[in-house]
Design a protein around this motif. Structure first.
Motif: not given
Length: 218
Positions: A154-161
């Motif tokens: 997903r878009f920016h997944q690691i960053r936002v999770q």
């Protein structure tokens, strides 16, 4: 800037993307990986075809694979959609007490106007499921190096999770990380996939080059 090729044959090209370089951009004055590969191929007397299979955020360094013809692109695209790519990342987070291992599952949406992602409830009509697993490799003071296996893209997944668990990535100011003056500390260090023609298992790894990773990989 010279293209750094990790592997190449008639069908695929695997390369290193430096932090700060876009995978692909419409900005004429800004270099991107697609333009670099196109120029590289033309200089060798080849077709200028470049098939984009997956992307990395502009501030992220790491391994990318591109297709050199439409047939290879179609097969690799199907592999990616079927989640047959294995993608591993290193990230430095600034949370002292993050558990040693974990599986993070969320529902996220992309806010195109702000160019960022948000964690939302499953009932949100635009929500997409995001899943990753991680383990702590090393701790130094208030910083922890995570080895992350990405299950969804997903878009920016690691960053936002990670940010949603008060563990922002170092340097990721967009999601609450501490400003360092360097690119955010996220590296796609390993990529595994099946060759679209030979069906051979392909496996490529790099060592992070960001300055902040130095203390962990000394």
């Amino acid at each position: 800037m010279e293209l750094e090729v990790l592997f190449e044959d008639e069908d695929v090209l695997v390369c290193y993307k430096p932090a700060g370089v876009a995978t692909q951009t419409a900005k004429m004055t800004e270099p991107d990986m697609v333009s670099m590969i196109r120029n590289y191929r033309v200089a060798k007397g080849e077709s200028d075809y470049v098939g984009v299979i997956h992307r990395l955020d502009q501030p992220v360094e790491g391994v990318l694979v591109f297709a050199k013809n439409a047939a290879a692109a179609a097969i690799l695209g199907k592999e990616l959609k079927a989640r047959q790519f294995a993608k591993y990342y290193y990230a430095i987070v600034t949370r002292e007490n993050i558990p040693e291992t974990g599986v993070l599952e969320d529902y996220v949406v992309k806010d195109g106007r702000k160019n960022r992602a948000m964690v939302v409830t499953e009932s949100n009509p635009r929500a997409k499921k995001a899943r990753l697993s991680y383990e702590v490799v090393k701790r130094l003071d208030d910083r922890s190096l995570l080895d992350i296996h990405l299950d969804t893209g997903r878009f920016h997944q690691i960053r936002v999770q990670l940010a949603s668990r008060t563990a922002p990535i170092l340097g990721d100011v967009k999601y609450g990380g501490s400003r360092t003056g360097e690119p955010l500390c996220l590296c796609s260090y390993r990529l595994q996939f099946t060759h679209p023609v030979s069906e051979e298992g392909m496996d490529f790894s790099i060592k992070p080059r960001g300055r902040e990773f130095g203390d962990f990989f000394a």
